[in-house]
Design an enzyme around this catalytic site. Structure first.
Site, mmCIF file in Angstrom:
data_model
loop_
_atom_site.group_PDB
_atom_site.id
_atom_site.type_symbol
_atom_site.label_atom_id
_atom_site.label_comp_id
_atom_site.label_asym_id
_atom_site.label_seq_id
_atom_site.Cartn_x
_atom_site.Cartn_y
_atom_site.Cartn_z
ATOM 1 N N ARG A 156 38.553 41.179 76.648
ATOM 2 C CA ARG A 156 38.319 40.696 75.291
ATOM 3 C C ARG A 156 37.703 39.306 75.365
ATOM 4 N NH1 ARG A 156 38.562 45.175 74.086
ATOM 5 N NH2 ARG A 156 39.824 46.249 72.498
ATOM 6 N N GLU A 175 31.429 39.093 67.944
ATOM 7 C CA GLU A 175 30.558 40.234 68.218
ATOM 8 C C GLU A 175 30.129 40.877 66.903
ATOM 9 O OE1 GLU A 175 32.702 42.830 70.858
ATOM 10 O OE2 GLU A 175 32.680 41.386 72.504
ATOM 11 N N HIS A 235 29.272 44.600 75.288
ATOM 12 C CA HIS A 235 30.560 45.286 75.112
ATOM 13 C C HIS A 235 30.404 46.790 75.374
ATOM 14 C CE1 HIS A 235 34.679 44.937 72.923
ATOM 15 N NE2 HIS A 235 34.702 45.907 73.837
#
Length: 313
Positions: A231, A260, A279
């Site tokens: 994360r 994000e 990601h």
């Protein structure tokens, strides 16, 4: 049963999914970036197959039909859990479903970092064939190095034997490593001092938020590499930038970020000592087929009123 799959799925995945679900279900796939489409399809949705777009209290409030938020993955930090309790919405995740995908990506990032492949590939595309002497000095083999895995859960337990088979010394850090972890378990700062590569594999909680701050980076072995496929909020990005500037870290491989999607002008993207990906460590078609099998089963159970798999609350 109306199901909203909140993800920009490939045509191949949607074709596979169509075969798997009952004909009487209404399954709608909505890209996460399309707010207008979501607003159109959200009313009357019974089950949300959720990936990353936050499931807020306001969002739940506007759809009293919602019965289940099924996380496609593990981390539920993008779901307002107190609001789910308030509105009587069950929340489930999928422990371990993306562990192999994340482990493979993490290993790939480590190998790319060892040979500075991101930067060198970019140089080659710009017409530079020869690798400068200063850059040559940065290239190394993982074998014989020490990799510190922060967290000893599903992903590290897959990754550790792969690394060991390559001749890497594997060490880990966890307050509760569990009997499955058979490698040395060290205090965090001791791990940082010893590791050539530090890889993060812990959940985001109030305790772990920004736990990699300036004082923590000061404990890293000089010239170490940071890999984060967990994360983004685990890392204080300003402190990370300072650690790169000072040479405390030689490279950061980042698949996740504090905000994000990442803005195109984010300063980390302008750095040659940052290897960035969007990601995607969890994202494989194999993982989605495993995950959607669980999502379909939990949707069946929601429809029948049965006990749910991996219910968080």
């Amino acid at each position: 049963m109306k199901v909203l799959f909140h993800f920009n799925a490939s045509p191949e995945l949607l074709a596979w999914l169509k075969i798997q679900v009952p004909s009487d279900w209404q399954v709608v796939c909505c890209p996460e970036s399309d707010a207008q489409a979501f607003a159109q399809h959200w009313p009357g949705t019974h089950v949300l197959w959720h990936v990353l777009q936050p499931v807020t209290a306001d969002r739940m409030k506007t759809n009293p039909s919602l019965r289940l938020v099924q996380k496609i993955g593990v981390g539920v930090n993008t779901i307002d859990l107190p609001a789910a309790v308030l509105h009587g919405v069950a929340v489930c995740n999928m422990p371990g479903v993306n562990s192999r995908a994340v482990a493979e990506m993490t290993l790939g990032l480590m190998l790319m970092a060892a040979r500075r492949m991101g930067q060198i590939s970019s140089q080659l595309r710009q017409g530079q064939w020869a690798i400068p002497e200063s850059q040559q000095a940065q290239l190394f083999e993982l074998g014989g190095k020490t990799v510190g895995l922060v967290g000893t859960g599903h992903v590290p337990r897959i990754l550790a034997p792969w690394l060991q088979a390559m001749g890497v010394k594997v060490i880990g850090h966890s307050r509760q490593p569990g009997p499955e972890w058979t490698y040395p378990n060290l205090p965090l700062n001791d791990l940082l001092v010893q590791s050539d590569v530090v890889s993060l594999h812990i959940p985001l909680t109030a305790e772990t938020h920004a736990m990699f701050h300036a004082k923590r980076f000061a404990c890293f072995k000089r010239g170490a590499i940071l890999v984060n496929t967990a994360r983004g909020e685990l890392v204080d990005e300003a402190a990370l930038t300072d650690a790169l500037e000072s040479g405390r870290l030689s490279l950061a491989c980042l698949d996740v970020f504090a905000q994000e999607p990442l803005a195109p002008d984010h300063p980390l993207l302008a750095r040659n000592d940052v290897l960035a990906t969007p990601h995607m460590a969890w994202l494989t078609q194999d993982m989605f087929q495993r995950a959607l099998a669980v999502a379909i089963e939990n949707t069946h159970r929601t429809q029948r009123g049965g006990p749910l798999l991996h219910q968080v609350q």
